[in-house]
Design a protein around this motif. Structure first.
Motif, PDB file in Angstrom:
ATOM      1  N   ASP A 157     -38.824 -31.166 103.855  1.00  0.00           N
ATOM      2  CA  ASP A 157     -38.897 -32.559 104.309  1.00  0.00           C
ATOM      3  C   ASP A 157     -39.829 -33.411 103.454  1.00  0.00           C
ATOM      4  O   ASP A 157     -39.687 -34.644 103.425  1.00  0.00           O
ATOM      5  CB  ASP A 157     -39.355 -32.604 105.772  1.00  0.00           C
ATOM      6  CG  ASP A 157     -38.297 -32.064 106.729  1.00  0.00           C
ATOM      7  OD1 ASP A 157     -37.128 -31.942 106.314  1.00  0.00           O
ATOM      8  OD2 ASP A 157     -38.645 -31.766 107.886  1.00  0.00           O
ATOM      9  N   VAL A 158     -40.786 -32.783 102.771  1.00  0.00           N
ATOM     10  CA  VAL A 158     -41.708 -33.564 101.941  1.00  0.00           C
ATOM     11  C   VAL A 158     -41.313 -33.534 100.470  1.00  0.00           C
ATOM     12  O   VAL A 158     -42.103 -33.928  99.598  1.00  0.00           O
ATOM     13  CB  VAL A 158     -43.169 -33.077 102.112  1.00  0.00           C
ATOM     14  CG1 VAL A 158     -43.618 -33.221 103.553  1.00  0.00           C
ATOM     15  CG2 VAL A 158     -43.336 -31.642 101.625  1.00  0.00           C
ATOM     16  N   GLY A 159     -40.112 -33.069 100.158  1.00  0.00           N
ATOM     17  CA  GLY A 159     -39.624 -33.145  98.787  1.00  0.00           C
ATOM     18  C   GLY A 159     -39.621 -31.845  98.021  1.00  0.00           C
ATOM     19  O   GLY A 159     -39.510 -31.858  96.794  1.00  0.00           O
ATOM     20  N   GLN A 160     -39.767 -30.726  98.701  1.00  0.00           N
ATOM     21  CA  GLN A 160     -39.693 -29.391  98.085  1.00  0.00           C
ATOM     22  C   GLN A 160     -40.683 -29.233  96.926  1.00  0.00           C
ATOM     23  O   GLN A 160     -40.305 -28.882  95.799  1.00  0.00           O
ATOM     24  CB  GLN A 160     -38.271 -29.116  97.591  1.00  0.00           C
ATOM     25  CG  GLN A 160     -37.911 -27.645  97.429  1.00  0.00           C
ATOM     26  CD  GLN A 160     -37.698 -26.938  98.751  1.00  0.00           C
ATOM     27  OE1 GLN A 160     -37.607 -27.571  99.793  1.00  0.00           O
ATOM     28  NE2 GLN A 160     -37.605 -25.617  98.705  1.00  0.00           N
ATOM     29  N   PRO A 161     -41.988 -29.470  97.167  1.00  0.00           N
ATOM     30  CA  PRO A 161     -42.963 -29.243  96.093  1.00  0.00           C
ATOM     31  C   PRO A 161     -42.997 -27.766  95.721  1.00  0.00           C
ATOM     32  O   PRO A 161     -42.724 -26.890  96.545  1.00  0.00           O
ATOM     33  CB  PRO A 161     -44.291 -29.681  96.725  1.00  0.00           C
ATOM     34  CG  PRO A 161     -44.073 -29.530  98.194  1.00  0.00           C
ATOM     35  CD  PRO A 161     -42.641 -29.867  98.432  1.00  0.00           C
ATOM     36  N   SER A 162     -43.337 -27.492  94.471  1.00  0.00           N
ATOM     37  CA  SER A 162     -43.460 -26.102  94.041  1.00  0.00           C
ATOM     38  C   SER A 162     -44.683 -25.480  94.702  1.00  0.00           C
ATOM     39  O   SER A 162     -45.582 -26.178  95.195  1.00  0.00           O
ATOM     40  CB  SER A 162     -43.593 -26.023  92.519  1.00  0.00           C
ATOM     41  OG  SER A 162     -44.851 -26.539  92.112  1.00  0.00           O
ATOM     42  N   PHE A 163     -44.732 -24.172  94.697  1.00  0.00           N
ATOM     43  CA  PHE A 163     -45.873 -23.498  95.305  1.00  0.00           C
ATOM     44  C   PHE A 163     -47.147 -23.760  94.505  1.00  0.00           C
ATOM     45  O   PHE A 163     -48.249 -23.803  95.076  1.00  0.00           O
ATOM     46  CB  PHE A 163     -45.595 -21.996  95.413  1.00  0.00           C
ATOM     47  CG  PHE A 163     -44.446 -21.682  96.337  1.00  0.00           C
ATOM     48  CD1 PHE A 163     -44.485 -22.043  97.675  1.00  0.00           C
ATOM     49  CD2 PHE A 163     -43.309 -21.044  95.856  1.00  0.00           C
ATOM     50  CE1 PHE A 163     -43.433 -21.760  98.521  1.00  0.00           C
ATOM     51  CE2 PHE A 163     -42.245 -20.759  96.694  1.00  0.00           C
ATOM     52  CZ  PHE A 163     -42.303 -21.123  98.038  1.00  0.00           C
ATOM     53  N   ARG A 164     -46.997 -23.941  93.214  1.00  0.00           N
ATOM     54  CA  ARG A 164     -48.153 -24.303  92.394  1.00  0.00           C
ATOM     55  C   ARG A 164     -48.671 -25.682  92.791  1.00  0.00           C
ATOM     56  O   ARG A 164     -49.882 -25.905  92.857  1.00  0.00           O
ATOM     57  CB  ARG A 164     -47.761 -24.274  90.917  1.00  0.00           C
ATOM     58  CG  ARG A 164     -48.839 -24.764  89.952  1.00  0.00           C
ATOM     59  CD  ARG A 164     -50.109 -23.938  90.051  1.00  0.00           C
ATOM     60  NE  ARG A 164     -51.135 -24.430  89.149  1.00  0.00           N
ATOM     61  CZ  ARG A 164     -52.416 -24.166  89.270  1.00  0.00           C
ATOM     62  NH1 ARG A 164     -52.857 -23.422  90.265  1.00  0.00           N
ATOM     63  NH2 ARG A 164     -53.285 -24.642  88.399  1.00  0.00           N
ATOM     64  N   GLU A 165     -47.746 -26.612  93.059  1.00  0.00           N
ATOM     65  CA  GLU A 165     -48.164 -27.949  93.499  1.00  0.00           C
ATOM     66  C   GLU A 165     -48.863 -27.879  94.856  1.00  0.00           C
ATOM     67  O   GLU A 165     -49.843 -28.597  95.104  1.00  0.00           O
ATOM     68  CB  GLU A 165     -46.949 -28.875  93.570  1.00  0.00           C
ATOM     69  CG  GLU A 165     -46.421 -29.293  92.202  1.00  0.00           C
ATOM     70  CD  GLU A 165     -45.130 -30.077  92.305  1.00  0.00           C
ATOM     71  OE1 GLU A 165     -45.013 -31.123  91.637  1.00  0.00           O
ATOM     72  OE2 GLU A 165     -44.220 -29.639  93.059  1.00  0.00           O
ATOM     73  N   LEU A 166     -48.376 -27.027  95.744  1.00  0.00           N
ATOM     74  CA  LEU A 166     -49.035 -26.872  97.044  1.00  0.00           C
ATOM     75  C   LEU A 166     -50.447 -26.315  96.873  1.00  0.00           C
ATOM     76  O   LEU A 166     -51.375 -26.713  97.590  1.00  0.00           O
ATOM     77  CB  LEU A 166     -48.209 -25.953  97.945  1.00  0.00           C
ATOM     78  CG  LEU A 166     -46.892 -26.533  98.488  1.00  0.00           C
ATOM     79  CD1 LEU A 166     -46.185 -25.511  99.362  1.00  0.00           C
ATOM     80  CD2 LEU A 166     -47.152 -27.820  99.282  1.00  0.00           C
TER      81      LEU A 166
END
Length: 365
Positions: A21-30
């Motif tokens: 829902d928030v745009g599928q950020p990568s796990f690195r971005e998280l």
């Protein structure tokens, strides 16, 4: 598939949906965005959390949600309502955790793990009595109104406790804060701990919350879900403060919240005489039963015991351990009557220097 697998799968699915829902950020971005809000969430840990192999830790769930929320806010993506409901994530995690452990039988309750420093049962002739005419301080903090959570009976039960103390421990100087702000609560605690006294009791009642660092805290009237470390009362830090200002006195911390057992620390350095009484074990909820005259919480039980007295008590005063043991029996009985998991068990710990700390006159029925 069992109930535990269902609840774990539901929690993991909600985490995956939130990330989508928030745009599928990568796990690195998280990982990066978790660090920006003060959390530690390695990319590999974030990835494991949504794979569903096992129940992720609560700290991981909270860090994941807050990272998604920060990512959405930074990139002007509408923040899903689910990202603002931190308490619902904790509740979902708690339900999944409880299903992993079979309910305890009555004969298993005494086998629950306790803190390393369990005070011995008092023996006749070995007492640590607090002088009645010395200054003894009792601070009651009741937080019944918290944003995002339903009201509880904390203010009312604090008043019951104050009245019971007035009758059975008239030498106590009792102060009470009802629905305070974070600043008001911290100021009251600091003031109480720096006053000259023989005994200090800090008694908190309200919703318990395990914050991002898995430390037990007390949400207050002005607590903010996205800034819990700064806007909640750090219960685990209370004994550390008390240790700093000990002045050779006794300190008691009474915690009537969910997860209260998490507040039992190791022996604080520099604090020689201390007790912690907790309404539940580290994973237990604190329930209200709506008992006689409303005295249905752990605090209400303590107040009723002080008011009515403890039968067969060998001393003229109720000791802290006598009070804790009597309250534990009542809580076990009531939770059993309501079919509640026995993880809600009154527990306590204390320094070995105190064998019997008299808290109030006993008034046996």
């Amino acid at each position: 598939m069992g109930a535990s697998e269902d609840l774990i799968d539901a929690l993991v699915a909600d985490l995956r949906q939130l990330r989508h829902d928030v745009g599928q950020p990568s796990f690195r971005e998280l990982e990066i965005h978790a660090r920006k809000v003060g959390n530690h969430l390695p990319a590999s840990t974030a990835s494991d959390a949504v794979r569903g192999r096992r129940l992720p830790k609560l700290t991981v769930v909270i860090a994941f949600v807050l990272a998604c929320r920060h990512y959405a806010e930074e990139f002007k993506i509408p923040v899903p309502a689910k990202a603002r409901e931190m308490y619902s994530w904790q509740e979902a995690h708690e339900k999944a955790t409880l299903t992993l452990t079979a309910p305890l039988r009555e004969d298993q309750v005494d086998a629950l793990p306790r803190a390393d420093h369990q005070p011995p049962r008092p023996h006749h002739g070995k007492h640590f009595w607090m002088p009645e005419r010395q200054r003894c301080l009792y601070l009651l903090i009741g937080s019944g109104e918290v944003p995002g959570l339903g009201p509880i009976l904390a203010p009312r039960d604090c008043k019951f406790m104050a009245a019971a103390l007035q009758n059975t421990a008239p030498w106590m100087s009792v102060s009470m804060l009802i629905n305070p702000t974070n600043q008001e609560a911290h100021k009251a605690v600091c003031h109480t701990l720096t006053e000259r006294s023989e005994l200090v009791v800090v008694h908190v009642v309200g919703h318990g919350f395990l914050n991002e660092s898995a430390r037990l805290s007390l949400p207050l009237r002005d607590s903010q879900e996205d800034n819990l470390l700064q806007t909640t009362l750090d219960l685990e830090g209370l004994l550390a403060q008390a240790s700093h200002h000990s002045r050779e006195r006794a300190v008691i911390l009474i915690v009537d919240t969910g997860y209260a057992g998490s507040a039992i620390p190791q022996v604080p350095p520099g604090l020689e005489h201390w007790y912690v009484l907790a309404a539940t074990g580290p994973r237990g909820h604190a329930y209200e039963w709506g008992g006689p005259a409303g005295r249905g919480s752990f605090t209400g039980v303590l107040a009723q015991l002080l008011q009515d007295g403890i039968p067969n008590c060998p001393y003229p005063m109720v000791t802290v351990i006598d009070l804790a043991q009597a309250a534990r029996e009542i809580v076990l009985r009531r939770t059993s009557d309501y079919g509640i998991n026995s993880q809600q068990v009154v527990t306590w710990s204390g320094s070995e220097s105190i064998e019997a700390l008299g808290l109030a006159y006993n008034r046996p029925t």
